[in-house]
Structure formats: structure tokens, C-alpha cells
Write an enzyme that holds these catalytic residues in place. Structure first.
Site, PDB file in Angstrom:
ATOM      1  N   ALA A 114       0.811  -1.214   0.000  1.00  0.00           N
ATOM      2  CA  ALA A 114       0.000   0.000   0.000  1.00  0.00           C
ATOM      3  C   ALA A 114       0.849   1.271   0.000  1.00  0.00           C
ATOM      4  O   ALA A 114       0.415   2.308  -0.499  1.00  0.00           O
ATOM      5  CB  ALA A 114      -0.968   0.001   1.175  1.00  0.00           C
TER       6      ALA A 114
ATOM      7  N   GLN B  57      -6.512  -0.908   5.615  1.00  0.00           N
ATOM      8  CA  GLN B  57      -7.055  -1.487   6.850  1.00  0.00           C
ATOM      9  C   GLN B  57      -8.456  -2.057   6.660  1.00  0.00           C
ATOM     10  O   GLN B  57      -8.916  -2.832   7.499  1.00  0.00           O
ATOM     11  CB  GLN B  57      -7.106  -0.427   7.954  1.00  0.00           C
ATOM     12  CG  GLN B  57      -5.744   0.005   8.464  1.00  0.00           C
ATOM     13  CD  GLN B  57      -5.023  -1.081   9.241  1.00  0.00           C
ATOM     14  OE1 GLN B  57      -5.602  -2.061   9.700  1.00  0.00           O
ATOM     15  NE2 GLN B  57      -3.720  -0.913   9.398  1.00  0.00           N
TER      16      GLN B  57
ATOM     17  N   THR C 216       9.465  -7.217 -12.861  1.00  0.00           N
ATOM     18  CA  THR C 216       8.980  -8.592 -12.922  1.00  0.00           C
ATOM     19  C   THR C 216       7.959  -8.831 -11.821  1.00  0.00           C
ATOM     20  O   THR C 216       8.191  -8.469 -10.671  1.00  0.00           O
ATOM     21  CB  THR C 216      10.163  -9.565 -12.772  1.00  0.00           C
ATOM     22  OG1 THR C 216      11.091  -9.299 -13.828  1.00  0.00           O
ATOM     23  CG2 THR C 216       9.707 -11.010 -12.828  1.00  0.00           C
TER      24      THR C 216
ATOM     25  N   CYS D  65       4.567   3.031  13.495  1.00  0.00           N
ATOM     26  CA  CYS D  65       5.592   3.548  12.599  1.00  0.00           C
ATOM     27  C   CYS D  65       6.380   4.690  13.210  1.00  0.00           C
ATOM     28  O   CYS D  65       7.428   5.053  12.726  1.00  0.00           O
ATOM     29  CB  CYS D  65       4.962   4.028  11.296  1.00  0.00           C
ATOM     30  SG  CYS D  65       3.898   2.796  10.574  1.00  0.00           S
TER      31      CYS D  65
HETATM   32  C1  LIG Z   1      -0.109  -0.658   6.522  1.00  0.00           C
HETATM   33  C2  LIG Z   1      -0.690   0.557   5.917  1.00  0.00           C
HETATM   34  C3  LIG Z   1      -0.114   1.162   4.796  1.00  0.00           C
HETATM   35  C4  LIG Z   1       1.181   0.671   4.206  1.00  0.00           C
HETATM   36  O1  LIG Z   1       1.042  -0.591   3.626  1.00  0.00           O
HETATM   37  P1  LIG Z   1       2.319  -1.465   3.256  1.00  0.00           P
HETATM   38  O2  LIG Z   1       1.766  -2.556   2.423  1.00  0.00           O
HETATM   39  O3  LIG Z   1       2.875  -1.938   4.563  1.00  0.00           O
HETATM   40  O4  LIG Z   1       3.267  -0.601   2.515  1.00  0.00           O
HETATM   41  C5  LIG Z   1      -0.736   2.270   4.263  1.00  0.00           C
HETATM   42  N1  LIG Z   1      -1.867   2.749   4.784  1.00  0.00           N
HETATM   43  C6  LIG Z   1      -2.448   2.207   5.861  1.00  0.00           C
HETATM   44  C7  LIG Z   1      -3.722   2.785   6.389  1.00  0.00           C
HETATM   45  C8  LIG Z   1      -1.888   1.094   6.465  1.00  0.00           C
HETATM   46  O5  LIG Z   1      -2.479   0.567   7.532  1.00  0.00           O
END
Ligand SMILES: *Cc1c(COP(=O)(O)O)cnc(C)c1O
Length: 403
Positions: A75, A183, A244, A331
Site C-alpha cells: 500500500a 485497513q 517482474t 511507525c
Molecule cells: C499498513 C498501511 C499502509 C502501508 O502498507 P504497506 O503494504 O505496509 O506498505 C498504508 N496505509 C495504511 C492505512 C496502512 O495501515
């Protein structure tokens, strides 16, 4: 028998479901082909896995066309691709972006990077309940606004935004709407048509899939969205995301999403019951415990609570060998600043320092929840015993009631 430590941090990441691992395994072993190799069996079977996964994902988000699903590494990349991609391609149309103060860092930091390039960003505030106000959104829109980026569910407090209403506003004003559904995907229903979503970010590891696999939905009609790529190379994914393809990751992504959608109704009911129980026990055994953010518009598995007079970090220290949870945002744990999300709710400094996020998930049991309630209650009582401020307050309370 409860196995310790108990994992209760499912907003950070989720364990891989064994059914997902089974779906990935063939592509980690014999079927190792490159999905771009069209001229032999190895490549063809890899391509088949990727396209089956794309079609499944299309279905689970209500998209019209499978090609609207672009595979990414997660994400963070999806959010970057959506926001930078739209901003850079449509900057002639306008330079204004609207987002909210409680977005994930991968949205906020992308926006602040664009600010440095001359884009103007409006960060919408949220109510005490952790929800944006639609009238704030409408008032923020100008003729320069090209993108609205608002998350579906928040990673710290689990609050759910009025996504369909935001989509309606965006559509009415001809503005693209990006939604970070990391989420919410697989936890609560999502439909890009009825919610008016033009770009949608999803991550596999938040729904019992593998880390490093994600997707970005990009609407191809009504309106058609185009993107400036972040990564250049072999031209995979309609040249929007070269590189890839991560075939086992993509197969795992789709299997994880399939299971989550199939079990969503039962699982969310069960998690809501467990969460309600946990909060009821906290309130019964621990005086002065507050839930941060709306209880009504919230992911079923999330409980973010403040235990007054107890330093969140100290409580974490005391319990984290036994119960794996987070304080503030996972984080930003290297800084001791209270979380920006709690600050945005107007949670006062002291109380913001006392918050713990309990993230319940698929494999948590009622026994684990009961154990957690008692264990945390004991830890809170112990810390309050050594808190001069707490004792002072209690003394005042007793003397004022006896007078
Ligand atoms: C975990 C998260 C992300 C980041 O996702 P990744 O796949 O770990 O890069 C972004 N937005 C929200 C709301 C998240 O909970």
C-alpha cells in the site's frame, strides 16, 4: 491453554493464513516462471496465476475490468503511485490536493513532497470521533483541486470515513478520489462503483497475506484515470508499474482476499464481540479508561484506549513480553511524541501519552481476550500505585466526596 505471547497488533500486520501459504507454494517451487515469458509453459502458468488473481481482486472491490487492478509491492507504493501519478499527469488541470490529518504516513509524506514541488495541500481536520466533516471537504474544494485522498479505515484508531459520501462530492465536482483501503479491505465491504472511488490502495499483509504484495485499482472509465509511473522499465502492468511480477505474492494476495471476503460477515461479528468484551472488562476493572475515536464507525477488531495517569510506553514495557500491542503509531515508535492521530482528535497531551492500541484478529480467542483484560488491569493498577499524580487525584476525590 493460552500460548504466550499473545499477538494483538493486527493493524501493524497479520500472520500469514496457512491456506494462503498453500496457495503460494506452487509458485515458490515448480511454477517459478516469469509472467512476461509468453512463449513457454513456465511463463504461461505464471501469467495465468496473475490474471486469475487480477480477476478475483476486480470482483472483490466491485470493479468493472480486471485490467484496472495494478500490482504493486504494497500500500505504500500504491499510495505513492496514486497520489504522485495523478498529480504529475494532471498538474496542468490544477495543483490542489485535499487529504486529512489522520492519513497514513505514506499519504502524508507523499503530499508534503508534492508541496515542495509547488502543489497546495489541504489537510482536513477530524472530529473528536476521528471522522472528517463533509462540509469541510466541500469548503476546501477550489477550481484547482485535482485529487481527494481520504482513507477508508484508520490504522491507529480504526475509525471509518464516510467514503460513499466523499465519492459523491468528488464526482459532483469532477475531482479524482483516491482511497487508502489497507485497513478495510477484507474487513468491511468495499465497492468502487457505489462508493465513487477512482483509485484504491490495498495491501496483502493486512489481510493475512504475504508482505510485499499490494494492488492499486485505477478506474478506466467514467472517468478514465491516467497516471505518471513512478518506476520505469520493462513495461509491465500497462507500463504503469514496471518490474517482474511477484507471482507467489500476487497469488497469495488473491487467496487472502478471497478468504477474507468469504468469512467477512462471521469474522467481523466475532471480532466485534471480542472487542466489546475486552472494553467492557477494561471499564469494569480499570477506573478512568477512555476509548479514542468513534466506537460506532470503527473496524470491529480495533480498540484504542487511554488509561489515565499511565504512561503508554511504561505500560507497554510491562506487558509486551506477554501481549504484543502498540502504543501510538507503530511507525513512529522511535519518537516519543504522542501520535499525530490522537492529537488530531484533540486528545490532550497527557492522555495521548497513555494510549494503547489493541488490534484483534482472526486467530485471537475469547480466552486470550479474558487473559489480556486481567493482565492489563493488573499492570495498570501497579503503575498507578507508583504514580504520585494518580494518588493525589484519588485523595482529592475521596476528600471531596466525604465533605
Ligand atoms: C499498513 C498501511 C499502509 C502501508 O502498507 P504497506 O503494504 O505496509 O506498505 C498504508 N496505509 C495504511 C492505512 C496502512 O495501515
Amino acid at each position: 491453554m493460552i500460548k504466550l505471547p499473545i499477538y494483538m497488533d493486527h493493524q501493524s500486520t497479520t500472520p500469514l493464513d496457512s491456506r494462503v501459504l498453500s496457495a503460494m507454494k506452487p509458485y515458490l517451487e515448480g511454477m517459478f516462471g516469469n509472467a512476461s515469458s509468453r512463449h513457454h509453459r513456465f511463463g504461461v502458468e505464471a501469467r495465468e496465476a496473475v490474471e486469475t488473481a487480477r480477476e478475483q481482486t476486480r470482483k472483490y472491490i466491485g470493479a468493472r475490468h480486471a485490467k484496472e487492478v495494478v500490482w504493486t509491492s504494497g500500500a505504500t507504493e500504491s499510495n505513492n503511485l496514486a497520489i504522485q501519478g495523478v498529480s504529475h499527469l494532471y498538474r496542468k488541470r490544477g495543483n490542489h490536493i485535499i487529504t486529512s490529518v489522520i492519513e497514513h504516513k505514506s499519504v502524508l509524506d507523499t503530499c508534503s513532497f508534492l508541496e515542495g514541488e509547488g502543489f497546495r495541500i489541504t489537510y482536513l481536520p477530524v472530529t473528536q470521533e476521528g471522522i472528517i466533516r463533509l462540509q469541510d471537504l466541500e469548503q476546501a474544494i477550489t477550481d484547482q483541486t485535482i485529487l481527494i485522498s481520504i482513507m477508508h479505515a484508520n490504522n491507529e484508531i480504526g475509525t471509518i470515513q464516510p467514503v460513499a459520501e466523499i465519492g459523491e462530492v468528488a464526482k459532483k465536482r469532477n475531482i479524482f478520489f483516491h482511497c487508502d483501503a489497507s485497513q478495510s479491505a477484507g474487513k468491511i465491504p468495499i465497492d468502487v462503483q457505489t462508493m465513487g472511488i477512482d483509485l484504491l490502495s490495498i495491501s496483502a499483509h493486512k489481510m493475512y497475506g504475504p508482505k510485499g504484495a499490494g494492488a492499486l485499482y485505477v478506474r478506466s472509465e467514467n472517468p478514465r484515470v491516467r497516471l505518471q509511473p513512478l518506476i520505469f522499465g520493462g513495461g509491465q502492468e500497462e507500463a504503469w508499474r514496471s518490474g517482474t511480477l511477484n507471482v507467489p505474492g500476487i497469488a497469495g494476495f488473491a487467496k487472502a482476499f478471497e478468504i477474507a471476503v468469504a468469512e467477512m460477515a462471521d469474522e467481523s461479528e466475532r471480532l466485534l464481540r471480542l472487542r466489546t468484551q475486552l472494553f467492557e472488562w477494561f471499564r469494569k476493572y480499570i477506573p478512568e479508561v477512555h476509548c479514542n475515536g468513534s466506537l460506532q464507525y470503527r473496524l470491529p477488531g480495533n480498540l484504542n484506549v487511554s488509561f489515565a495517569y499511565v504512561e503508554g510506553e511504561a505500560l507497554l514495557e510491562l506487558i509486551n513480553q506477554t501481549i504484543a500491542v502498540s502504543s501510538g503509531s507503530a511507525c513512529s515508535q522511535t519518537t516519543l511524541e504522542p501520535s499525530y492521530v490522537l492529537k488530531a482528535l484533540g486528545v490532550q497531551g497527557d492522555l495521548a501519552h497513555t494510549s494503547i492500541r489493541f488490534g484483534l484478529g482472526r486467530f485471537n480467542t475469547a480466552e486470550e481476550v479474558m487473559f489480556t483484560a486481567h493482565y492489563v488491569a493488573e499492570a495498570v493498577a501497579k503503575l498507578r500505585e507508583s504514580s504520585a499524580l494518580y494518588k493525589e487525584t484519588q485523595k482529592k476525590l475521596t476528600s471531596s466526596t466525604t465533605v
